[in-house]
Scaffold this motif. Structure first.
Motif, mmCIF file in Angstrom:
data_model
loop_
_atom_site.group_PDB
_atom_site.id
_atom_site.type_symbol
_atom_site.label_atom_id
_atom_site.label_comp_id
_atom_site.label_asym_id
_atom_site.label_seq_id
_atom_site.Cartn_x
_atom_site.Cartn_y
_atom_site.Cartn_z
ATOM 1 N N ARG A 32 53.999 33.416 47.487
ATOM 2 C CA ARG A 32 52.955 34.301 46.973
ATOM 3 C C ARG A 32 52.040 33.485 46.066
ATOM 4 O O ARG A 32 52.508 32.686 45.262
ATOM 5 C CB ARG A 32 53.539 35.440 46.136
ATOM 6 N N TRP A 33 50.732 33.746 46.179
ATOM 7 C CA TRP A 33 49.749 33.039 45.358
ATOM 8 C C TRP A 33 48.595 33.987 45.066
ATOM 9 O O TRP A 33 48.248 34.840 45.880
ATOM 10 C CB TRP A 33 49.197 31.822 46.100
ATOM 11 N N TYR A 34 47.969 33.817 43.902
ATOM 12 C CA TYR A 34 46.782 34.602 43.563
ATOM 13 C C TYR A 34 45.816 33.731 42.765
ATOM 14 O O TYR A 34 46.237 32.992 41.871
ATOM 15 C CB TYR A 34 47.143 35.855 42.737
ATOM 16 N N TRP A 35 44.547 33.834 43.120
ATOM 17 C CA TRP A 35 43.489 33.071 42.458
ATOM 18 C C TRP A 35 42.449 34.027 41.890
ATOM 19 O O TRP A 35 42.156 35.072 42.461
ATOM 20 C CB TRP A 35 42.811 32.122 43.430
ATOM 21 N N VAL A 36 41.871 33.616 40.794
ATOM 22 C CA VAL A 36 40.858 34.385 40.081
ATOM 23 C C VAL A 36 39.521 33.679 40.230
ATOM 24 O O VAL A 36 39.448 32.451 40.132
ATOM 25 C CB VAL A 36 41.248 34.472 38.584
ATOM 26 N N GLN A 74 33.090 32.045 32.298
ATOM 27 C CA GLN A 74 34.344 32.350 31.604
ATOM 28 C C GLN A 74 34.709 33.831 31.616
ATOM 29 O O GLN A 74 35.504 34.291 30.803
ATOM 30 C CB GLN A 74 34.322 31.809 30.175
ATOM 31 N N LYS A 75 34.162 34.562 32.570
ATOM 32 C CA LYS A 75 34.481 35.983 32.719
ATOM 33 C C LYS A 75 35.131 36.194 34.087
ATOM 34 O O LYS A 75 34.611 35.732 35.108
ATOM 35 C CB LYS A 75 33.206 36.830 32.606
ATOM 36 N N VAL A 76 36.255 36.899 34.113
ATOM 37 C CA VAL A 76 36.936 37.205 35.375
ATOM 38 C C VAL A 76 36.070 38.172 36.173
ATOM 39 O O VAL A 76 35.698 39.242 35.682
ATOM 40 C CB VAL A 76 38.339 37.804 35.119
ATOM 41 N N MET A 77 35.748 37.781 37.401
ATOM 42 C CA MET A 77 34.873 38.575 38.257
ATOM 43 C C MET A 77 35.602 39.161 39.467
ATOM 44 O O MET A 77 35.042 39.957 40.201
ATOM 45 C CB MET A 77 33.713 37.715 38.748
ATOM 46 N N GLY A 78 36.842 38.719 39.693
ATOM 47 C CA GLY A 78 37.599 39.207 40.830
ATOM 48 C C GLY A 78 38.667 38.206 41.209
ATOM 49 O O GLY A 78 38.958 37.268 40.456
ATOM 50 N N GLY A 79 39.250 38.419 42.388
ATOM 51 C CA GLY A 79 40.295 37.504 42.821
ATOM 52 C C GLY A 79 40.753 37.779 44.236
ATOM 53 O O GLY A 79 40.235 38.675 44.916
ATOM 54 N N ILE A 80 41.757 36.989 44.649
ATOM 55 C CA ILE A 80 42.282 37.082 46.003
ATOM 56 C C ILE A 80 43.724 36.579 46.008
ATOM 57 O O ILE A 80 44.052 35.619 45.312
ATOM 58 C CB ILE A 80 41.413 36.275 46.993
ATOM 59 N N GLY A 81 44.562 37.247 46.785
ATOM 60 C CA GLY A 81 45.959 36.854 46.869
ATOM 61 C C GLY A 81 46.390 36.542 48.282
ATOM 62 O O GLY A 81 45.755 36.960 49.251
ATOM 63 N N LEU A 82 47.479 35.788 48.365
ATOM 64 C CA LEU A 82 48.137 35.483 49.638
ATOM 65 C C LEU A 82 49.629 35.733 49.482
ATOM 66 O O LEU A 82 50.202 35.422 48.435
ATOM 67 C CB LEU A 82 47.945 34.021 50.031
ATOM 68 N N GLU A 83 50.221 36.278 50.525
ATOM 69 C CA GLU A 83 51.669 36.447 50.566
ATOM 70 C C GLU A 83 52.141 36.272 52.000
ATOM 71 O O GLU A 83 51.450 36.672 52.937
ATOM 72 C CB GLU A 83 52.072 37.832 50.057
ATOM 73 N N ARG A 84 53.305 35.672 52.149
ATOM 74 C CA ARG A 84 53.861 35.498 53.486
ATOM 75 C C ARG A 84 53.964 36.856 54.171
ATOM 76 O O ARG A 84 54.409 37.831 53.580
ATOM 77 C CB ARG A 84 55.248 34.854 53.391
ATOM 78 N N PRO A 121 54.630 35.286 63.074
ATOM 79 C CA PRO A 121 55.120 33.944 62.740
ATOM 80 C C PRO A 121 54.037 33.101 62.061
ATOM 81 O O PRO A 121 52.863 33.194 62.398
ATOM 82 C CB PRO A 121 55.516 33.355 64.094
ATOM 83 N N SER A 122 54.459 32.302 61.096
ATOM 84 C CA SER A 122 53.594 31.348 60.397
ATOM 85 C C SER A 122 52.297 32.004 59.901
ATOM 86 O O SER A 122 51.200 31.496 60.098
ATOM 87 C CB SER A 122 53.264 30.151 61.301
ATOM 88 N N CYS A 123 52.442 33.156 59.244
ATOM 89 C CA CYS A 123 51.289 33.964 58.857
ATOM 90 C C CYS A 123 51.353 34.343 57.379
ATOM 91 O O CYS A 123 52.424 34.648 56.855
ATOM 92 C CB CYS A 123 51.249 35.230 59.716
ATOM 93 N N LEU A 124 50.192 34.324 56.744
ATOM 94 C CA LEU A 124 50.022 34.825 55.387
ATOM 95 C C LEU A 124 49.110 36.040 55.429
ATOM 96 O O LEU A 124 48.190 36.105 56.247
ATOM 97 C CB LEU A 124 49.389 33.764 54.487
ATOM 98 N N GLU A 125 49.358 36.983 54.524
ATOM 99 C CA GLU A 125 48.488 38.148 54.401
ATOM 100 C C GLU A 125 47.559 37.959 53.209
ATOM 101 O O GLU A 125 47.990 37.596 52.118
ATOM 102 C CB GLU A 125 49.321 39.415 54.186
ATOM 103 N N ILE A 126 46.285 38.200 53.426
ATOM 104 C CA ILE A 126 45.315 38.229 52.336
ATOM 105 C C ILE A 126 45.465 39.570 51.638
ATOM 106 O O ILE A 126 45.459 40.617 52.281
ATOM 107 C CB ILE A 126 43.882 38.039 52.860
ATOM 108 N N GLN A 127 45.600 39.518 50.322
ATOM 109 C CA GLN A 127 45.828 40.735 49.540
ATOM 110 C C GLN A 127 44.889 40.808 48.348
ATOM 111 O O GLN A 127 44.514 39.789 47.775
ATOM 112 C CB GLN A 127 47.274 40.755 49.022
ATOM 113 N N LYS A 128 44.552 42.015 47.998
ATOM 114 C CA LYS A 128 43.808 42.303 46.773
ATOM 115 C C LYS A 128 42.598 41.385 46.575
ATOM 116 O O LYS A 128 42.423 40.774 45.531
ATOM 117 C CB LYS A 128 44.749 42.274 45.581
#
Length: 168
Positions: free
Chosen positions: A57-61, A66-76, A81-88
């Motif tokens: 699992r990973w998430y980037w902002v 210097q202001k958080v504007m959004g983000g994106i995540g990945l999870e197996r 097979p051999s796939c990650l889901e883009i989340q949030k």
């Protein structure tokens, strides 16, 4: 107006949690998707940094001036097979239409390849037309509703096969 050079993408930190939860909830509420079966009611939404610390699992902002504007995540994604889901993958309103969503997707595609994955999966809702256009622009192909997905309010499903980029 924010300049591109003041934008950076970084890993999530605990101090980002409440800002990201607010961005995600406000985004969903603005299109009347503040309903069960969406990220709006995700029990981990207020603690994303903790949730994305776990293996596969990973998430980037996305931060601008210097202001958080959004983000994106990945999870197996165990259903393919051999796939990650883009989340949030959400941006606040003032961060939209600047190419930053495109940059976030490009970055997670590169990260997925680096991590040895071959596909990305995502689900969205038909009301989110700009997001769907962005996914198509990045080469995602729409697929039928996967039988394994039973909890979601989302009604559009996409997949992208990744290719390793040659070294220069």
């Amino acid at each position: 107006m924010l300049k591109q050079e003041n934008v950076k993408i970084r890993e999530i930190q605990p101090q980002d949690d409440l800002v990201l939860a607010k961005i995600i909830r406000n985004s969903l509420k603005s299109v009347h998707l503040d309903q069960p079966g969406t990220a709006y009611f995700d029990e981990n939404l207020d603690h994303l940094s903790q949730y994305y610390q776990k293996e596969n699992r990973w998430y980037w902002v996305l931060e601008a001036n210097q202001k958080v504007m959004g983000g994106i995540g990945l999870e197996r994604f165990v259903y393919f097979p051999s796939c990650l889901e883009i989340q949030k993958c959400y941006l606040c309103p003032e961060a939209r239409n600047k190419g930053w969503g495109y940059r976030l997707l490009e970055m997670v595609e590169q990260e997925a390849v680096k991590k040895g994955y071959e596909m990305l999966y995502l689900e969205t809702h038909s009301i989110l037309k700009p997001a769907i256009a962005l996914y198509r622009k990045r080469g995602f192909q729409e697929i039928e509703h996967p039988a394994c997905i039973v909890h979601s309010k989302m009604d559009r499903f996409f997949i992208k096969r990744l290719e390793a980029q040659p070294c220069n």
